[in-house]
Design a protein around this motif. Structure first.
Motif, PDB file in Angstrom:
ATOM      1  N   LEU A 150      -7.652   0.071  -2.268  1.00  0.00           N
ATOM      2  CA  LEU A 150      -7.634   0.961  -0.666  1.00  0.00           C
ATOM      3  C   LEU A 150      -6.500   0.217   0.445  1.00  0.00           C
ATOM      4  O   LEU A 150      -6.729   1.343   1.208  1.00  0.00           O
ATOM      5  N   LEU A 151      -6.160  -0.736  -0.088  1.00  0.00           N
ATOM      6  CA  LEU A 151      -4.880  -1.729   0.883  1.00  0.00           C
ATOM      7  C   LEU A 151      -3.798  -1.158   0.172  1.00  0.00           C
ATOM      8  O   LEU A 151      -2.718  -0.036   0.896  1.00  0.00           O
ATOM      9  N   ALA A 152      -3.495  -0.359  -1.315  1.00  0.00           N
ATOM     10  CA  ALA A 152      -2.325   0.566  -1.893  1.00  0.00           C
ATOM     11  C   ALA A 152      -1.906   1.147  -1.378  1.00  0.00           C
ATOM     12  O   ALA A 152      -0.792   2.136  -1.459  1.00  0.00           O
ATOM     13  N   VAL A 153      -3.135   2.509  -1.252  1.00  0.00           N
ATOM     14  CA  VAL A 153      -2.695   3.754  -0.916  1.00  0.00           C
ATOM     15  C   VAL A 153      -1.787   4.046   0.135  1.00  0.00           C
ATOM     16  O   VAL A 153      -1.341   4.495   0.813  1.00  0.00           O
ATOM     17  N   PRO A 154      -2.836   3.410   1.173  1.00  0.00           N
ATOM     18  CA  PRO A 154      -1.430   3.573   2.925  1.00  0.00           C
ATOM     19  C   PRO A 154      -0.574   3.486   2.710  1.00  0.00           C
ATOM     20  O   PRO A 154       0.783   3.596   3.465  1.00  0.00           O
ATOM     21  N   VAL A 155      -0.293   2.056   2.245  1.00  0.00           N
ATOM     22  CA  VAL A 155       1.160   1.555   1.788  1.00  0.00           C
ATOM     23  C   VAL A 155       2.244   1.562   1.275  1.00  0.00           C
ATOM     24  O   VAL A 155       3.398   1.828   2.012  1.00  0.00           O
ATOM     25  N   LEU A 156       1.585   2.577   0.595  1.00  0.00           N
ATOM     26  CA  LEU A 156       2.544   2.810  -0.080  1.00  0.00           C
ATOM     27  C   LEU A 156       3.202   4.762  -0.131  1.00  0.00           C
ATOM     28  O   LEU A 156       3.799   5.242   0.028  1.00  0.00           O
ATOM     29  N   LEU A 157       1.923   5.326   0.569  1.00  0.00           N
ATOM     30  CA  LEU A 157       2.018   6.438   1.123  1.00  0.00           C
ATOM     31  C   LEU A 157       3.404   6.070   2.363  1.00  0.00           C
ATOM     32  O   LEU A 157       3.687   7.182   2.406  1.00  0.00           O
ATOM     33  N   VAL A 158       3.059   4.941   3.105  1.00  0.00           N
ATOM     34  CA  VAL A 158       3.522   4.329   4.573  1.00  0.00           C
ATOM     35  C   VAL A 158       5.135   4.026   4.239  1.00  0.00           C
ATOM     36  O   VAL A 158       5.835   4.760   4.777  1.00  0.00           O
ATOM     37  N   ALA A 159       5.531   3.362   3.230  1.00  0.00           N
ATOM     38  CA  ALA A 159       5.985   3.538   2.118  1.00  0.00           C
ATOM     39  C   ALA A 159       7.393   4.172   2.490  1.00  0.00           C
ATOM     40  O   ALA A 159       8.296   4.190   1.999  1.00  0.00           O
ATOM     41  N   LYS A 160       6.825   5.470   1.609  1.00  0.00           N
ATOM     42  CA  LYS A 160       7.981   6.672   0.969  1.00  0.00           C
ATOM     43  C   LYS A 160       8.279   7.628   2.470  1.00  0.00           C
ATOM     44  O   LYS A 160       8.724   8.129   2.317  1.00  0.00           O
ATOM     45  N   GLN A 161       7.560   6.866   3.088  1.00  0.00           N
ATOM     46  CA  GLN A 161       8.535   8.590   4.340  1.00  0.00           C
ATOM     47  C   GLN A 161       9.612   7.725   4.814  1.00  0.00           C
ATOM     48  O   GLN A 161      10.361   9.051   4.652  1.00  0.00           O
ATOM     49  N   PRO A 162      10.724   6.682   5.033  1.00  0.00           N
ATOM     50  CA  PRO A 162       9.677   5.371   4.706  1.00  0.00           C
ATOM     51  C   PRO A 162       9.765   5.140   6.319  1.00  0.00           C
ATOM     52  O   PRO A 162      10.807   4.910   6.754  1.00  0.00           O
ATOM     53  N   ASP A 163       8.956   4.076   6.171  1.00  0.00           N
ATOM     54  CA  ASP A 163       8.894   3.286   6.897  1.00  0.00           C
ATOM     55  C   ASP A 163       8.639   1.794   7.372  1.00  0.00           C
ATOM     56  O   ASP A 163       7.287   1.110   6.594  1.00  0.00           O
ATOM     57  N   LEU A 164       9.526   1.024   6.524  1.00  0.00           N
ATOM     58  CA  LEU A 164       9.137  -0.034   5.959  1.00  0.00           C
ATOM     59  C   LEU A 164       8.511  -0.834   6.480  1.00  0.00           C
ATOM     60  O   LEU A 164       7.339  -2.010   6.269  1.00  0.00           O
ATOM     61  N   GLY A 165       8.792  -0.888   7.798  1.00  0.00           N
ATOM     62  CA  GLY A 165       8.450  -2.245   9.043  1.00  0.00           C
ATOM     63  C   GLY A 165       7.063  -2.067   8.986  1.00  0.00           C
ATOM     64  O   GLY A 165       6.420  -3.037   9.028  1.00  0.00           O
ATOM     65  N   THR A 166       6.211  -0.512   9.398  1.00  0.00           N
ATOM     66  CA  THR A 166       5.183  -0.462   9.149  1.00  0.00           C
ATOM     67  C   THR A 166       3.940  -0.719   8.210  1.00  0.00           C
ATOM     68  O   THR A 166       2.724  -0.897   7.752  1.00  0.00           O
ATOM     69  N   SER A 167       4.381  -0.499   6.671  1.00  0.00           N
ATOM     70  CA  SER A 167       4.252  -1.238   5.267  1.00  0.00           C
ATOM     71  C   SER A 167       3.623  -2.347   5.474  1.00  0.00           C
ATOM     72  O   SER A 167       2.271  -2.531   5.130  1.00  0.00           O
ATOM     73  N   ILE A 168       4.179  -2.796   5.687  1.00  0.00           N
ATOM     74  CA  ILE A 168       4.703  -5.096   5.841  1.00  0.00           C
ATOM     75  C   ILE A 168       3.203  -5.220   6.930  1.00  0.00           C
ATOM     76  O   ILE A 168       2.684  -5.962   6.702  1.00  0.00           O
ATOM     77  N   LEU A 169       3.230  -4.485   7.903  1.00  0.00           N
ATOM     78  CA  LEU A 169       2.055  -4.315   9.104  1.00  0.00           C
ATOM     79  C   LEU A 169       0.992  -4.371   8.416  1.00  0.00           C
ATOM     80  O   LEU A 169       0.117  -4.833   8.436  1.00  0.00           O
ATOM     81  N   ILE A 170       0.780  -2.963   8.009  1.00  0.00           N
ATOM     82  CA  ILE A 170      -0.759  -2.757   6.855  1.00  0.00           C
ATOM     83  C   ILE A 170      -0.504  -3.260   6.223  1.00  0.00           C
ATOM     84  O   ILE A 170      -1.868  -3.106   5.631  1.00  0.00           O
ATOM     85  N   ALA A 171      -0.011  -3.918   4.739  1.00  0.00           N
ATOM     86  CA  ALA A 171      -0.658  -4.458   4.202  1.00  0.00           C
ATOM     87  C   ALA A 171      -0.664  -5.925   4.248  1.00  0.00           C
ATOM     88  O   ALA A 171      -1.986  -6.878   3.801  1.00  0.00           O
ATOM     89  N   SER A 172      -0.005  -6.524   4.916  1.00  0.00           N
ATOM     90  CA  SER A 172      -0.474  -8.142   5.661  1.00  0.00           C
ATOM     91  C   SER A 172      -2.222  -7.762   6.102  1.00  0.00           C
ATOM     92  O   SER A 172      -2.449  -9.287   6.099  1.00  0.00           O
ATOM     93  N   GLY A 173      -2.571  -6.876   7.072  1.00  0.00           N
ATOM     94  CA  GLY A 173      -3.886  -6.546   7.760  1.00  0.00           C
ATOM     95  C   GLY A 173      -4.679  -6.412   6.478  1.00  0.00           C
ATOM     96  O   GLY A 173      -5.523  -7.568   6.872  1.00  0.00           O
ATOM     97  N   GLY A 174      -4.197  -6.583   5.328  1.00  0.00           N
ATOM     98  CA  GLY A 174      -5.789  -6.043   4.519  1.00  0.00           C
ATOM     99  C   GLY A 174      -5.721  -6.918   3.730  1.00  0.00           C
ATOM    100  O   GLY A 174      -6.496  -8.299   3.166  1.00  0.00           O
ATOM    101  N   LEU A 175      -4.812  -8.134   3.279  1.00  0.00           N
ATOM    102  CA  LEU A 175      -4.642  -8.664   2.548  1.00  0.00           C
ATOM    103  C   LEU A 175      -4.977  -9.816   3.207  1.00  0.00           C
ATOM    104  O   LEU A 175      -5.442 -10.970   2.436  1.00  0.00           O
TER     105      LEU A 175
END
Length: 384
Positions: A150-175
């Motif tokens: 559930l966490l990987a799906v949005p993180v990978l989609l955001v990282a592909k945009q690419p938007d590394l900063g937001t993907s880090i924030l989303i990943a950290s919230g889930g972790l």
């Protein structure tokens, strides 16, 4: 005889609205908001209408926080799945039909232009807390594996945009939710250190220069440049390394007590790029010095500590997980922003809460604080 009714005072009218406020949390928010307004006036007084806009954004965030603070915890829980599904759907739509600016496809036109990744900053911890709440008392490895998916799906989609900063924030919230749910830090730490492993690999390649390898080929060109700049910003002092070097000069020139309110030379002579947004901490450090920086960190510490205290007292597992993740997300924001400005982390475009200019960021911040207030209110209602 006619009945004379006393008109309620202003305080009597406001009291039901303010009753949802958590006192210690509100004090920490007030301190940070004050510092944010003072900093924006000092750093951005000669930068158009940034101060007025920043104050307006704060009022908007305050209003959203006040509204959400009165939402019952059960309704927040009911919003988790729909918000997550809508967010992921919009991310897929962005990948297919999104608006591209400066090589990044992060925006979607749905009548108005939106950035769907912002939704996931809140939807992700909500969804993860909802999932682990459902599995309370029977958690096993499969539940954490599905949570990771559930966490990987949005993180990978955001990282592909690419938007590394937001993907880090989303990943950290889930972790953070997974950690508070019981997943060992020994399993979480490798995921969080993936980026550091890539950098270490580059350094150990012999001459320390940026050469192709397996990890390196995965990164996009702008990400490669940021890694190289982190390793040696002086290699291109007028180009890619300019941001970091000027930030370090500004912070260092502030000394112990700073150059004073509205007196930062690096700031107002336009040496600091993005001085009202991502790099505002450099201007803050120049004008208010080490003592100002420590004061800001103490305020963030009080906010995070109170949030974690609310988490420990929440009446449900959902409330505990959500409050804990939201509180630690503020730590991630502050640490990443201060770290990139200070040259210990790559530049990834993460705002500093309350301090950096940005309407969308302030809306997200207000909603997150409103959720914390709602969780605190649910605790007080249970005690009555």
């Amino acid at each position: 005889m006619p009945v004379v009714l006393d008109r309620p005072s202003v305080w009597q009218r406001l009291r039901p609205l303010l009753s949802a406020f958590d006192g210690p949390l509100a004090l920490a928010i007030l301190a940070l908001a004050t510092l944010g307004l003072v900093t924006m006036y000092s750093v951005g007084y000669d930068h158009g209408t940034r101060f007025n806009d920043h104050g307006r954004n704060m009022l908007l965030g305050f209003g959203l926080m006040l509204a959400l603070a009165h939402v019952p915890l059960q309704r927040l829980q009911a919003l988790a799945v729909p918000l997550y599904v809508i967010g992921v759907t919009l991310l897929v739509a962005t990948a297919l039909f999104g608006i591209t600016k400066k090589g990044a496809t992060r925006w979607l036109n749905v009548g108005v232009v939106i950035q769907p990744s912002e939704i996931l900053k809140l939807a992700m911890p909500l969804m993860m807390a909802w999932w682990f709440q459902r599995r309370e008392g029977q958690l096993d490895a499969r539940d954490f594996a599905l949570g990771g998916l559930l966490l990987a799906v949005p993180v990978l989609l955001v990282a592909k945009q690419p938007d590394l900063g937001t993907s880090i924030l989303i990943a950290s919230g889930g972790l953070y939710v997974m950690f508070f749910a019981g997943l060992s830090w020994k399993l979480i730490l490798p995921v969080m250190l993936t980026g550091a492993i890539g950098i270490t690999t580059l350094v150990l390649m012999g001459d320390g220069l940026c050469q192709p390898d397996v990890v390196w080929k995965v990164l996009r060109e702008y990400q490669k440049q940021r890694v190289c700049t982190l390793l040696d910003p002086t290699a291109d002092p007028l180009g890619k390394g300019f941001h970091i070097l000027q930030g370090l000069i500004a912070i260092g020139s502030g000394g112990l007590s700073g150059k004073g309110f509205m007196s930062g030379t690096q700031t107002h002579l336009e040496f600091i790029p993005e001085r009202t947004t991502d790099f505002i901490f450099a201007g803050f450090g120049e004008e208010f010095g080490l003592l100002g920086g420590l004061t800001l960190m103490i305020c963030f510490f009080c906010l995070i500590a109170r949030g974690l205290q609310i988490a420990t007292r929440a009446p449900t597992m959902f409330g505990r997980l959500l409050a804990g993740a939201l509180s630690m997300s503020f730590f991630t924001y502050a640490f990443v922003n201060m770290g990139m400005v200070s040259g210990i982390l790559p530049v990834v475009g993460v705002p500093l809460p309350f301090i950096s200019y940005g309407g969308t960021a302030m809306v997200t911040l207000g909603l997150a604080l409103g959720m914390l207030m709602a969780i605190s209110r649910s605790e007080s209602l249970m005690q009555r």
